[in-house]
Scaffold this motif. Structure first.
Motif, PDB file in Angstrom:
ATOM      1  N   GLU A   4       0.819  -1.193   0.000  1.00 48.47           N
ATOM      2  CA  GLU A   4       0.000   0.000   0.000  1.00 48.47           C
ATOM      3  C   GLU A   4       0.863   1.257   0.000  1.00 48.47           C
ATOM      4  N   ILE A   5       1.894   1.283   0.841  1.00 49.87           N
ATOM      5  CA  ILE A   5       2.791   2.442   0.882  1.00 49.87           C
ATOM      6  C   ILE A   5       3.491   2.602  -0.456  1.00 49.87           C
ATOM      7  N   GLU A   6       3.839   1.497  -1.091  1.00 55.86           N
ATOM      8  CA  GLU A   6       4.481   1.565  -2.391  1.00 55.86           C
ATOM      9  C   GLU A   6       3.563   2.219  -3.415  1.00 55.86           C
ATOM     10  N   GLY A  14       5.225  11.302  -0.116  1.00 55.39           N
ATOM     11  CA  GLY A  14       6.344  10.956   0.749  1.00 55.39           C
ATOM     12  C   GLY A  14       5.971  10.004   1.876  1.00 55.39           C
ATOM     13  N   GLU A  15       7.001   9.528   2.545  1.00 60.86           N
ATOM     14  CA  GLU A  15       6.824   8.514   3.586  1.00 60.86           C
ATOM     15  C   GLU A  15       6.025   9.031   4.776  1.00 60.86           C
ATOM     16  N   LYS A  96      -4.926  17.298  10.134  1.00 64.20           N
ATOM     17  CA  LYS A  96      -4.617  15.902  10.417  1.00 64.20           C
ATOM     18  C   LYS A  96      -3.352  15.440   9.697  1.00 64.20           C
ATOM     19  N   TYR A  97      -3.245  15.786   8.422  1.00 62.94           N
ATOM     20  CA  TYR A  97      -2.104  15.301   7.638  1.00 62.94           C
ATOM     21  C   TYR A  97      -0.946  16.293   7.588  1.00 62.94           C
ATOM     22  N   GLY A  98      -1.254  17.579   7.792  1.00 62.73           N
ATOM     23  CA  GLY A  98      -0.180  18.572   7.745  1.00 62.73           C
ATOM     24  C   GLY A  98       0.661  18.615   9.000  1.00 62.73           C
ATOM     25  N   ALA A  99       0.107  18.153  10.127  1.00 65.69           N
ATOM     26  CA  ALA A  99       0.838  18.224  11.400  1.00 65.69           C
ATOM     27  C   ALA A  99       2.155  17.463  11.324  1.00 65.69           C
ATOM     28  N   ALA A 100       2.149  16.303  10.638  1.00 67.84           N
ATOM     29  CA  ALA A 100       3.372  15.493  10.554  1.00 67.84           C
ATOM     30  C   ALA A 100       4.468  16.198   9.765  1.00 67.84           C
TER      31      ALA A 100
END
Length: 482
Positions: A4-6, A14-15, A96-100
Motif C-alpha cells: 500500500e505504501i508503495e 512521501g513517507e 490531520k495530515y499537515g501536522a506530521a
C-alpha cells in the motif's frame, strides 16, 4: 515497505504522509487520486470531475502538502469551498495530515469571528481554507495576502457558482500571482466552471473517472409514492424498515425544517436540524453530535449539507424531491462514499413521480419505484397483488379465515354456540374446533315468554292508558281505548 505504501510512493507521496494515511485506515489510493496526484505534483493546472465520495479532497490535499515549504511562513496554498461545513471538513483534513510535516492550517469561514481569524493569520499559516465571502472580505481589508500563494483550489466548483460566489472567486484570482496553479474539482462541471477554466487555466489536465457516470455505482436509488399528507408517516416507515444508525433527510425550504424536526421527534426518531444561516459554532456542534451518533436523523437543506462527509452514512432521504439532477447527485453522494454501499430514497406524490423518471434518464441511473406493504418493501405490482388478494378474501377473523355475513340468530343454547364462529359468540370461550365443551358451559338460557294474548287468542292490545291522568282514563271508552 508494504504494498500500500508503495502505491502512494509511486504516485509521489512521501513517507511521512503515507504513514499518516495508514494510521487513519487509508491503504490504497482511489482511482481519482491515482489519476490526479501526479499532475498536481508537477504543478499542472487540473480540471477534475469525479463522483461525490471518491476521495477528491485528498487527491489535491496530499500533493499540495508535499509541495508546501514548512520553513516558509507565508500562505502558499488557498482552498475555496462553497459552504462552512465543507470548509471545516477540509481544515480538519489539513490539520490531520499537515501536522506530521510541520504545516499550519487556518480556516477563514463566514459565520465565525473575523477578529479571531485575523489574529490567527498573524501566525502566517501555510494552508488557508475558506468560504468565498469571508476570503474576499479579508483580502479587501488587506488582512489576507495572496502574493505568495502558488496553488488555488476550487472544491465543489459548480456549487460555488450556483451559490453566487463567481465574483468573489474572480477577485481572489486577481489578487494572486499570475503563474499560480489552479485546480477545479467537482462531481459535475457546468459551463460556468468550464468557461472560467478556459479563461484562467494554462493547458489544464482534464481528468475524470467515468465523468458520464455521475452517481456512485454501489448506491441504490429508490422512490416511494404517497399522498402529501402521508409523507412524514412514509418517512417513519422507511426509517423503521431500513433501520440506519444515521441518515440525512433533505427538505427544500428552510422554513419547514423545524416542523419536520418536531414531527420526527414526536415519533421517537431523534432528529436535529442543520440550518444554513446558523452560526458556525452551532453548526459545528450539531455535526459533531451527528458524527458521534448522538441522534439519528439530520434534517437539512441542500446548502447546509453540501460537502458533508459523514463516515458510514447508510441512508439519504429526499423528503422533498431535489431541484434538479445535479442537486440529486450531491444529495445522494452523502452516502455510498469511498467504496461503501449506500441507499438514496425519495418520497414523492403521484404528481412528482415524473421527476424521478427524468432524473433517471438524465443521470443514466435506474431509480426504482417501491411500495411498502405490511412492513415489507415490494415492487408496486407485487404490493397491489397482495392487497387485491386480501381484499377479495374480505375481513379475516382471528384465525385468518374469511369472515362471512352472520345468519339470523338461532334458538339460544347449545345450537347457538355451535353455529357461531369460534371466538365470535358473546361470552363463549375460545377453543379449538372439535373440542368437547363441558356440559355446564353450554347451559341454555330460559326461553323468552310468549307475547300475551286476549280472550279470543288475539294479540293483547298495548295499554295506552298507562301513566295517563285519571280524568283522561275516565273519559276514554273501554271499547275505544284510543
Amino acid at each position: 515497505m508494504t504494498k500500500e505504501i508503495e502505491q502512494f510512493a509511486q504516485l509521489g507521496i512521501g513517507e511521512a504522509l503515507t504513514a499518516s494515511l495508514l494510521e487513519y485506515g487509508i491503504e490504497t489510493p482511489s482511482p481519482i487520486q491515482t489519476e490526479a496526484i501526479p499532475y498536481i505534483l508537477e504543478g499542472r493546472d487540473v480540471l477534475a470531475q469525479s463522483q461525490t465520495g471518491t476521495g477528491k479532497t485528498l487527491c489535491y490535499l496530499l500533493p499540495l502538502l508535499e509541495r508546501i515549504d514548512p520553513e516558509k511562513k507565508e500562505s502558499q496554498v488557498l482552498v475555496i469551498a462553497p459552504t462552512q461545513e465543507l470548509a471545516m471538513q477540509i481544515v480538519r483534513e489539513g490539520e490531520k495530515y499537515g501536522a506530521a510535516l510541520g504545516i499550519q492550517t487556518i480556516g477563514l469561514i463566514g459565520g465565525a469571528s473575523a477578529a479571531r481569524q485575523i489574529e490567527k493569520l498573524r501566525q502566517r499559516p501555510q494552508l488557508v481554507v475558506g468560504t468565498p465571502g469571508r476570503l474576499r472580505e479579508l483580502l479587501s481589508t488587506r488582512k489576507l495576502k495572496l502574493h505568495e500563494v502558488r496553488s488555488i483550489v476550487l472544491d465543489e466548483a459548480d456549487q460555488i457558482f450556483q451559490m453566487g460566489g463567481a465574483d468573489d472567486v474572480r477577485s481572489l484570482l486577481k489578487g494572486a500571482l499570475r503563474d499560480r496553479q489552479l485546480i477545479f474539482l467537482s462531481a459535475t462541471l457546468g459551463p460556468d466552471v468550464r468557461g472560467l477554466a478556459k479563461r484562467e487555466m494554462r493547458d489544464p489536465a482534464d481528468v475524470g473517472i467515468e465523468p458520464e457516470q455521475k452517481l456512485v455505482k454501489l448506491t441504490q436509488h429508490l422512490y416511494f409514492e404517497c399522498q402529501q399528507r402521508d409523507r412524514i408517516d412514509t418517512l417513519r416507515r422507511v426509517v423503521r424498515h431500513y433501520n440506519p444508525d444515521r441518515a440525512i433527510v433533505f427538505v427544500n425550504q428552510a422554513d419547514t425544517i423545524a416542523e419536520v424536526e418536531a414531527k420526527l421527534n414526536h415519533l421517537g426518531l431523534e432528529a436535529r436540524t442543520l440550518y444554513g444561516d446558523a452560526d458556525k459554532v452551532t453548526r459545528a456542534n450539531v455535526l459533531s453530535q451527528f458524527r458521534a451518533g448522538k441522534f439519528r436523523l439530520l434534517v437539512a437543506t441542500d446548502v447546509a449539507a453540501r460537502g458533508l462527509d459523514i463516515p458510514g452514512l447508510e441512508l439519504v432521504v429526499h423528503l422533498d424531491p431535489a431541484a434538479d439532477s445535479e442537486h440529486y447527485v450531491h444529495r445522494a453522494g452523502r452516502t455510498g462514499r469511498m467504496g461503501r454501499k449506500g441507499l438514496s430514497v425519495s418520497i414523492v406524490t403521484d404528481r412528482q413521480a415524473f421527476i424521478m423518471r427524468r432524473f433517471s434518464r438524465e443521470l443514466g441511473t435506474e431509480i426504482e419505484e417501491r411500495a411498502m406493504y405490511d412492513g415489507v418493501v415490494l415492487d408496486p405490482a407485487e404490493a397491489d397483488e397482495r392487497r387485491s388478494r386480501r381484499t377479495s378474501k374480505g375481513p379475516t377473523t382471528g384465525r385468518g379465515d374469511s369472515a362471512k355475513p352472520s345468519a339470523k340468530p338461532a334458538a339460544r343454547g347449545a345450537a347457538q354456540a355451535s353455529a357461531a364462529p369460534s371466538g365470535d359468540a358473546p361470552g363463549s370461550a375460545r377453543r379449538d374446533a372439535g373440542e368437547a365443551a363441558p356440559e355446564a358451559s353450554v347451559r341454555p338460557k330460559p326461553a323468552a315468554k310468549p307475547a300475551g294474548r286476549g280472550p279470543k287468542g288475539g294479540k293483547k292490545q298495548p295499554n295506552k292508558d298507562k301513566g295517563a291522568p285519571k280524568w283522561l282514563k275516565e273519559k276514554r271508552s273501554p271499547q275505544d281505548p284510543s
